[in-house]
Write an enzyme that holds these catalytic residues in place. Structure first.
Site, mmCIF file in Angstrom:
data_model
loop_
_atom_site.group_PDB
_atom_site.id
_atom_site.type_symbol
_atom_site.label_atom_id
_atom_site.label_comp_id
_atom_site.label_asym_id
_atom_site.label_seq_id
_atom_site.Cartn_x
_atom_site.Cartn_y
_atom_site.Cartn_z
ATOM 1 N N ASP A 132 44.188 43.118 41.751
ATOM 2 C CA ASP A 132 44.703 42.721 43.062
ATOM 3 C C ASP A 132 46.015 43.446 43.339
ATOM 4 O OD1 ASP A 132 42.609 40.940 43.118
ATOM 5 O OD2 ASP A 132 43.817 39.256 42.379
HETATM 6 N N1 URA Z 1 41.714 38.376 38.105
HETATM 7 C C1 URA Z 1 42.416 38.167 39.259
HETATM 8 O O1 URA Z 1 42.403 37.079 39.797
HETATM 9 N N2 URA Z 1 43.098 39.208 39.769
HETATM 10 C C2 URA Z 1 43.166 40.429 39.178
HETATM 11 O O2 URA Z 1 43.841 41.321 39.690
HETATM 12 C C3 URA Z 1 42.432 40.625 37.990
HETATM 13 C C4 URA Z 1 41.722 39.580 37.474
#
Ligand code: URA
Length: 242
Positions: free
Chosen positions: A105
């Site tokens: 993310d």
């Molecule tokens: N899980 C998440 O919620 N976000 C990420 O960036 C990676 C794994």
């Protein structure tokens, strides 16, 4: 293996046939330290090094690299609200078509692998290969034993037909936990922690397989991975380090 210069330059992301040809003819490219203007010259790939704009680019059949992803960057070629992680890479790597191995993310930091090797990408992200991804999550509330138990046993997420369980899960501090997952579903850590009754406020990927983000790799920077690193990255769970 022997390669013709023009073809080798193209394969390393220097540019189109035309661009490589003109750069060679302008004497802008050194090959093993010497200017070479002959596009048809043959070179052994072992130990072959191109120098462009003062930077050495050892020949690599595949590009495999690790970045310390900073917060505020999207893992997309067409980002919507933040700059792209690809903007942190030199044009030679973009021209080679490197892709991120799994997405983080925009607000997640830590280990992000890029490669132009589709098979390596598959081996690292296919859930069947059981390669662990290790995350450190800071939460809004203190982490309870019940939450740790729920994450280990499996939590039901809205659009999943079966509960998802962490391969391992431990308290890292009063409000922090370390979570090991075999898959990389959309917002998986945040959604699992929410389903267990807490809320992730900061997320960092520390490792994949037996490989750990190097301490001396600053956020926003990258480095090449060698064959020993790749072996560690593909190490399935339970690994030597688990
Ligand atoms: N899980 C998440 O919620 N976000 C990420 O960036 C990676 C794994």
């Amino acid at each position: 293996m022997k390669v013709r210069l023009l073809r080798a330059l193209q394969s390393q992301g220097v540019g189109s046939r035309k661009v490589c040809f003109h750069r060679l003819r302008r004497g802008e490219i050194r090959v093993n330290g010497e200017v070479c203007e002959d596009p048809e010259a043959e070179f052994e790939t072992d130990g072959l090094v191109f120098t462009l704009d003062g930077v050495d680019w050892p020949y690599r059949e595949h590009a495999c690299l690790v970045m310390h992803k900073p917060a505020g960057y999207e893992c997309s070629h067409k980002p919507s609200h933040h700059p792209s992680v690809f903007s942190l890479l030199p044009s030679l790597l973009l021209e080679r078509g490197v892709q991120c191995v799994g997405r983080l993310d925009q607000d997640t930091t830590g280990l992000l692998v890029f490669t132009d090797d589709g098979q390596l990408q598959h081996r690292m992200i296919s859930p069947k290969k059981n390669v662990p991804k290790i995350y450190r999550a800071d939460c809004a509330e203190a982490v309870s034993d019940a939450q740790l138990d729920a994450l280990r046993a499996g939590v039901q997420l809205n659009d999943e037909h079966a509960p998802l369980a962490a391969l391992a899960c431990e308290r890292a501090s009063a409000r922090g936990l370390r979570l090991v997952l075999a898959e990389g579903k959309y917002h998986q850590v945040k959604r699992m922690v929410a389903a267990a009754g807490n809320h992730v406020v900061a997320l960092h990927r520390e490792g994949i397989g037996d490989y750990r983000l190097p301490d001396d790799l600053a956020p926003g920077t990258w480095r090449w991975l060698d064959s020993a690193d790749l072996k560690q990255l593909e190490q399935p769970w339970p690994s030597a380090m688990s």
